[in-house]
Every structure is written in C-alpha cells, then in structure tokens.
Motif scaffolding. Structure first.
Motif, short mmCIF file in Angstrom:
data_model
loop_
_atom_site.label_atom_id
_atom_site.label_comp_id
_atom_site.label_asym_id
_atom_site.label_seq_id
_atom_site.Cartn_x
_atom_site.Cartn_y
_atom_site.Cartn_z
N ASP A 64 65.75 17.70 19.60
CA ASP A 64 67.07 17.67 19.64
C ASP A 64 67.80 18.96 19.92
O ASP A 64 68.81 18.97 20.49
CB ASP A 64 67.56 17.26 18.14
N LYS A 65 67.06 19.74 19.68
CA LYS A 65 67.64 21.24 19.80
C LYS A 65 67.33 21.67 21.29
O LYS A 65 68.33 22.34 22.05
CB LYS A 65 66.76 22.30 19.11
N VAL A 66 66.17 21.32 21.96
CA VAL A 66 65.97 21.56 23.23
C VAL A 66 66.98 20.86 24.29
O VAL A 66 67.31 21.23 24.98
CB VAL A 66 64.59 21.35 23.78
N ALA A 67 67.07 19.44 23.82
CA ALA A 67 68.22 18.85 24.32
C ALA A 67 69.38 19.40 24.55
O ALA A 67 70.16 19.39 25.63
CB ALA A 67 68.28 17.43 23.84
N ARG A 68 69.97 20.18 23.44
CA ARG A 68 71.10 20.73 23.36
C ARG A 68 71.26 21.56 24.20
O ARG A 68 72.35 22.05 24.94
CB ARG A 68 71.53 21.06 21.73
N LEU A 69 70.32 22.50 24.39
CA LEU A 69 70.15 23.68 24.90
C LEU A 69 69.98 23.40 26.61
O LEU A 69 70.30 24.40 27.45
CB LEU A 69 69.19 24.91 24.58
N LEU A 70 69.47 22.48 27.03
CA LEU A 70 69.81 21.87 28.27
C LEU A 70 70.89 21.14 28.67
O LEU A 70 70.93 20.50 29.99
CB LEU A 70 68.54 21.13 28.56
N GLY A 71 71.98 20.98 27.57
CA GLY A 71 73.23 20.28 27.96
C GLY A 71 72.84 18.61 28.07
O GLY A 71 73.72 18.09 28.52
N LEU A 72 71.83 18.05 27.14
CA LEU A 72 71.59 16.75 27.07
C LEU A 72 72.27 16.28 25.98
O LEU A 72 72.68 17.06 25.15
CB LEU A 72 70.18 16.27 27.40
N SER A 73 72.49 14.78 25.78
CA SER A 73 73.25 14.41 24.84
C SER A 73 72.42 14.18 23.30
O SER A 73 71.01 14.50 23.34
CB SER A 73 73.50 12.91 25.09
N TYR A 74 73.09 13.89 22.56
CA TYR A 74 72.48 13.82 21.08
C TYR A 74 72.29 12.05 20.70
O TYR A 74 73.11 11.45 21.22
CB TYR A 74 73.23 14.31 19.98
N PRO A 75 71.19 11.63 20.25
CA PRO A 75 69.95 12.35 19.87
C PRO A 75 68.96 12.81 21.00
O PRO A 75 69.01 12.03 22.01
CB PRO A 75 69.04 11.69 18.88
#
Ligand code: KG4
Ligand code: ZN
Length: 355
Positions: free
Chosen positions: A185-196
C-alpha cells in the motif's frame, strides 16, 4: 459442543474496511455457506489513500443492519434457526471492530444465543485450512491437515504460524515493522498508484521486469523467522528520488515488478526456512496478499520441489469476509469457546497471535 453437532452460525466481520456477513450451517468437518455478503468501503478510503478508523466505523454502522437482514433472508433462515453468532473481536481497528461486536451482542441478547468470539487471523487460517468446493459454497476439513504451516499476509499482519491441531497455534515468526500488505500500500502510494496498493502494484508489474532493479531483502538469511518490510519501502523511496533528482521519469512498471519480486522472495524464503526447521503436511497461504498470483506461483514451485502441499484460500475469500469468520467460529464453538454477550469485547491487539 460435540464435533457432530450441526450449528447454524451468523458470522460478522468488521475489523477493517469490509463489512462481511455470512450464514453457515454444518460441523467443524463440513460446512455449507447458506449466504454471504461483503460491503466494501474501498471507494470511500480511496479518497484518503488509506483507512481512517472512524470513517470505517461509520460505514460499518450504516450498512450492517440491512446487510444482516438481507443475508439471513438470502439464507432462508430466521433468528430461531441461529445457534450462535460468530464475530471478529480482534485484531483490527477498534472503532470498526466495536460496530460488529455491538451488533453481535445486541442480537445475542435478543435471540438468546451465545456469541463465538473469533480472532480475525484464525478466520484467515480457516479459509485456507478447509477445502472449498468449486463454487465456494461448501468447505470440508481435509483428512490429514496437521501439522500445518500458515503464512498470513495481509494489510495489518505478516505471520508464520505452526498449527498442530484445531485450536493449537504457535507463532513462529512475524514482521518486526510493516506488514507485507502495508508495504504494498505504501509503495503504491509513492508510485502514484491507487488504493489498495496490492492489486495496483500487481497490475503495474505485469508490464515491468522483476529483475530490473535490485532491492535489499531484509533479514533474509537471519537466524529467525521474523521478517521486516519497512527498509524495503524506504529503499524504493530512495530509488524513486534518484530518478527525480536526475530528471528522469520513474520506470513505474519496473519498480513495481522489482518491489513485488523482493516481497515474494522474502515470503517464499521464510516459508522455505520454516520447512527446514520442521516437518509439515501442508502450507496454508492466506490473507489479502495471498491474492497475489506471483506469490502463489513462486510458492507452488518451491513447495513442489519439497513435496509439500499448498492450500490457499479461494481468491474471492483472500481478503476480509464473513465466511472465514463463520468457519473459524464453528471450529471455536466445537472447542467450547463460546461466551455470553456481556463477556465479549472488541480488542485491537488481542494476545493470541500478537504481532
Ligand atoms: O486481508 P485483507 O483484506 O485485510 C487485512 O486484514 O489487512 O488484506 C488487505 C491487504 C492490502 O494491503 C492489499 O493491498 C493487499 O491485501 N492485497 C494484495 C493483493 N490484493 C490485496 N497485495 C498484493 N497483491 C495483491 N494482488
Ligand atoms: Zn484480514
């Protein structure tokens, strides 16, 4: 409760961001899912990029009543048929857990039936321990299931557990910091990807090369079955900063694939390490991250080489749901773990399986 006694259980799960309700009928050996429903809050939490506990609780409170009514109707049972109410008491977000526990207590008073407090992680374990029929409408206990090695990988937990029998667990290893799903979840956020982040990273990784970048695998060779994922997340952060500072575009697909490959190697490696220490009949792979196909595939290859069977929870039941709480609830009631409503409380971090 005798192992042959048939139970009809209403199961309630509200530990995080899914309201899961199910009605199951059967014994610890074989149960049928009469109906089950999941109300997901993903759309709500996408706005904040993560789960805000009070917001999750409010959503649970809004849907839980109608959901219980409609799930009972679909199962074609009435309150008179219910022999017990299985509810997740922890671990999880306290405000969210409290909604499910309060509903269970109120109904148990009204219907004069016992509550079966269920540990959320035990629920994940039973979703893999019991063999699902093709349509996931019936679950059967395999003949020689124990001892089993369970890997629970979700947004909140990363645990390796030895299960010697029903109701007999030994925690062998856990994460020292972030859970595997939390890292996704955290790496997705820093790559600008969606949640979850898990499904988003898995999808982005399809177009990338898992060997493109090399990230550290913390505690890979350490003499412990504990794991750690926060260093990996930081390594990804530094890598993305390097691209930004060099004025280059972040190769999102390669970063996602390489990150995913590192998490998978770590998890498969720890299971392999546990199998070197002890003998097991089967490995259980469960929790939200168990939906990851690269993880499933790599685990199968490693276990095939060792001649150990893999049991995974069915894909639709990898995430949080009421069915798994019903299955664990029937087993817990069979082991005599029922309670009166006043004795049941939500616990964010119960002692059992603490991590
Ligand atoms: O079991 P779960 O639904 O909730 C908890 O008990 O935490 O797990 C949710 C976690 C999230 O972190 C999500 O990103 C992760 O499972 N997840 C995945 C995948 N699908 C969900 N992680 C990796 N790959 C996936 N395909
Ligand atoms: Zn879960």
């Amino acid at each position: 409760m005798n192992t042959r006694d048939e139970q009809t259980i209403l199961a309630i799960e509200t530990s995080c961001d899914e309201t899961g309700i199910a009605v199951l009928r059967g014994t610890r050996e074989r149960s049928e899912v009469l109906s089950h429903t999941i109300a997901s809050q993903v759309d709500v939490h996408t706005l904040t990029g993560g789960v805000v506990p009070e917001v999750a609780a409010r959503e649970h409170a809004t849907v839980i009543g109608p959901l219980i009514t409609s799930t009972l109707q679909k199962a074609q049972v009435t309150s008179d048929d219910i022999t017990g109410i299985a509810v997740t008491t922890g671990p999880g977000l306290l405000p969210a857990l409290t909604i499910g526990v309060t509903a269970a207590r109120a109904l148990a008073y009204a219907w004069r039936c016992p509550i079966v407090p269920v540990n959320h992680l035990e629920g994940h374990i039973y979703a893999a321990l019991m063999q699902a029929s093709a349509e996931e409408t019936a679950f059967t206990m395999p003949a020689d299931a124990f001892p089993a090695l369970a890997l629970i990988v979700s947004g909140g937990h990363t645990l390796l557990i030895r299960m010697n029998d029903h109701d007999t667990y030994e925690v062998l290893g856990t994460t020292r910091d972030d859970a595997a799903g939390e890292a996704f979840d955290k790496v997705a956020r820093l790559l600008g990807l969606s949640y979850p982040g898990g499904p988003a990273i898995a999808e982005a990784a399809l177009a990338g090369d898992g060997a493109a970048l090399s990230f550290p695998q913390p505690m890979a060779r350490a003499d412990t079955l504990d794991m750690s994922f926060s260093g990996l997340k930081t390594a990804v952060l530094y890598k993305t900063r390097e691209y930004i500072e060099a004025g280059e575009e972040i190769p999102v697909a390669d970063v996602a694939a390489s990150f995913q490959a590192t998490v998978v190697q770590t998890l498969v490696g720890k299971v392999e390490q546990a199998l070197e220490d002890d003998t097991y009949k089967r490995v259980l792979l469960t929790g939200g991250v168990a939906a990851n196909t690269v993880l499933r595939d790599k685990m199968v290859v490693m276990l095939d080489q060792r001649g150990v069977a893999l049991a995974t929870s069915p894909l639709p039941l990898c995430g949080d749901n009421g069915v798994m709480i019903g299955l664990a609830g029937i087993a817990a009631a069979t082991a005599g773990r029922t309670a009166q409503p006043t004795d049941v409380h939500a616990e964010a971090r119960p002692l059992r399986f603490r991590n």
